[in-house]
Design a protein around this motif. Structure first.
Motif, PDB file in Angstrom:
ATOM      1  N   GLY A  23       0.818  -1.214   0.000  1.00 15.29           N
ATOM      2  CA  GLY A  23       0.000   0.000   0.000  1.00 15.29           C
ATOM      3  C   GLY A  23       0.847   1.257   0.000  1.00 15.29           C
ATOM      4  O   GLY A  23       0.527   2.243  -0.675  1.00 15.29           O
ATOM      5  N   HIS A  24       1.953   1.215   0.742  1.00 12.34           N
ATOM      6  CA  HIS A  24       2.875   2.357   0.746  1.00 12.34           C
ATOM      7  C   HIS A  24       3.467   2.555  -0.650  1.00 12.34           C
ATOM      8  O   HIS A  24       3.578   3.678  -1.132  1.00 12.34           O
ATOM      9  CB  HIS A  24       3.991   2.171   1.763  1.00 12.34           C
ATOM     10  N   TYR A  25       3.838   1.450  -1.308  1.00 14.28           N
ATOM     11  CA  TYR A  25       4.399   1.555  -2.657  1.00 14.28           C
ATOM     12  C   TYR A  25       3.359   2.097  -3.630  1.00 14.28           C
ATOM     13  O   TYR A  25       3.684   2.880  -4.515  1.00 14.28           O
ATOM     14  CB  TYR A  25       4.935   0.208  -3.144  1.00 14.28           C
ATOM     15  N   GLU A  26       2.110   1.678  -3.462  1.00 11.81           N
ATOM     16  CA  GLU A  26       1.040   2.176  -4.328  1.00 11.81           C
ATOM     17  C   GLU A  26       0.914   3.697  -4.183  1.00 11.81           C
ATOM     18  O   GLU A  26       0.846   4.417  -5.179  1.00 11.81           O
ATOM     19  CB  GLU A  26      -0.294   1.496  -4.005  1.00 11.81           C
ATOM     20  N   ARG A  27       0.915   4.163  -2.957  1.00 11.31           N
ATOM     21  CA  ARG A  27       0.816   5.614  -2.732  1.00 11.31           C
ATOM     22  C   ARG A  27       2.054   6.343  -3.235  1.00 11.31           C
ATOM     23  O   ARG A  27       1.969   7.431  -3.788  1.00 11.31           O
ATOM     24  CB  ARG A  27       0.569   5.899  -1.249  1.00 11.31           C
ATOM     25  N   PHE A  28       3.229   5.757  -3.067  1.00 10.65           N
ATOM     26  CA  PHE A  28       4.487   6.381  -3.476  1.00 10.65           C
ATOM     27  C   PHE A  28       4.586   6.492  -5.002  1.00 10.65           C
ATOM     28  O   PHE A  28       4.990   7.518  -5.532  1.00 10.65           O
ATOM     29  CB  PHE A  28       5.661   5.573  -2.921  1.00 10.65           C
ATOM     30  N   THR A  29       4.201   5.430  -5.699  1.00  7.21           N
ATOM     31  CA  THR A  29       4.346   5.412  -7.165  1.00  7.21           C
ATOM     32  C   THR A  29       3.129   5.954  -7.889  1.00  7.21           C
ATOM     33  O   THR A  29       3.226   6.335  -9.052  1.00  7.21           O
ATOM     34  CB  THR A  29       4.601   3.978  -7.674  1.00  7.21           C
ATOM     35  N   GLY A  30       1.962   5.930  -7.219  1.00  2.00           N
ATOM     36  CA  GLY A  30       0.733   6.350  -7.892  1.00  2.00           C
ATOM     37  C   GLY A  30       0.183   5.285  -8.825  1.00  2.00           C
ATOM     38  O   GLY A  30      -0.741   5.542  -9.599  1.00  2.00           O
ATOM     39  N   VAL A  31       0.737   4.085  -8.764  1.00  2.00           N
ATOM     40  CA  VAL A  31       0.306   2.976  -9.621  1.00  2.00           C
ATOM     41  C   VAL A  31      -0.492   1.999  -8.774  1.00  2.00           C
ATOM     42  O   VAL A  31       0.012   1.509  -7.761  1.00  2.00           O
ATOM     43  CB  VAL A  31       1.524   2.258 -10.249  1.00  2.00           C
ATOM     44  N   PRO A  32      -1.739   1.706  -9.179  1.00  2.00           N
ATOM     45  CA  PRO A  32      -2.545   0.761  -8.399  1.00  2.00           C
ATOM     46  C   PRO A  32      -1.877  -0.618  -8.304  1.00  2.00           C
ATOM     47  O   PRO A  32      -1.412  -1.156  -9.311  1.00  2.00           O
ATOM     48  CB  PRO A  32      -3.860   0.666  -9.173  1.00  2.00           C
ATOM     49  N   ALA A  33      -1.827  -1.160  -7.108  1.00  2.00           N
ATOM     50  CA  ALA A  33      -1.244  -2.483  -6.904  1.00  2.00           C
ATOM     51  C   ALA A  33      -2.241  -3.554  -7.339  1.00  2.00           C
ATOM     52  O   ALA A  33      -3.453  -3.363  -7.267  1.00  2.00           O
ATOM     53  CB  ALA A  33      -0.881  -2.672  -5.434  1.00  2.00           C
TER      54      ALA A  33
END
Length: 177
Positions: A23-33
């Motif tokens: 979830g943190h990576y999704e928010r950081f990259t803006g790409v839906p996981a």
């Protein structure tokens, strides 16, 4: 995933229950996981067993290397052609036996890529001991050495700490790289 063991659970739009880090990576990259963005040991071993039962390995003895590590690398390749770069986190602690197949697979993965296409970043904690008023660098030095002993040399070291990291400690850590 057990929230008691892993903290909060992050659920992707397509229903995968994953570690909150995704979830943190999704928010950081803006790409839906997606559900293909997270894998567990259980899922890898289950897939290897399914392949073995189907006869994909032609009756060969199933081994961690190459069967499990190849399955991990196959997982990593999902969607490889859709992205400019990929962030791959291997959770856990360096030295835990459960992570060894993942470390070996990512080591092999980096060798399969053209030179300069893969970097290793190691995130580590520098604990602060209030009683002595010092940051301890030994855990970081040991985890870097452990990674090096299995053929992974961190290109980037990210150190977390409650306090600013003095130059002396930075030099100590840099000496092991």
């Amino acid at each position: 995933m057990s929230p008691f063991e892993h903290g909060e659970v992050f659920v992707t739009d397509d229903g995968a229950e994953t570690d909150l880090d995704l979830g943190h990576y999704e928010r950081f990259t803006g790409v839906p996981a997606r559900n293909t963005d997270s894998v567990s040991s259980g899922r890898i071993y289950s897939t290897v067993l399914e392949k073995e039962r189907r006869g994909d390995y032609l009756g060969k003895t199933i081994q961690v290397i190459p069967h499990v590590t190849n399955q991990i690398k196959e997982f990593l390749a999902i969607g490889d052609d859709e992205v400019d770069f990929m962030l791959c986190e291997i959770g856990g602690t360096v030295g835990d036996i459960e992570g060894l197949p993942f470390f070996e697979a990512i080591r092999q993965f980096s060798h399969d890529k053209p030179r300069g296409q893969c970097i290793f970043m190691h995130l580590t904690l520098l604990p602060y001991l209030a009683a002595s008023g010092e940051l301890k660098t030994k855990p970081t030095q040991h985890s870097v050495k452990e990674l090096q002993s299995i053929g992974i040399a961190p290109d980037i070291l990210v150190c977390r700490s409650e306090h600013p990291i003095p130059e002396k400690e930075r030099e100590k850590i840099a000496a092991v790289l």
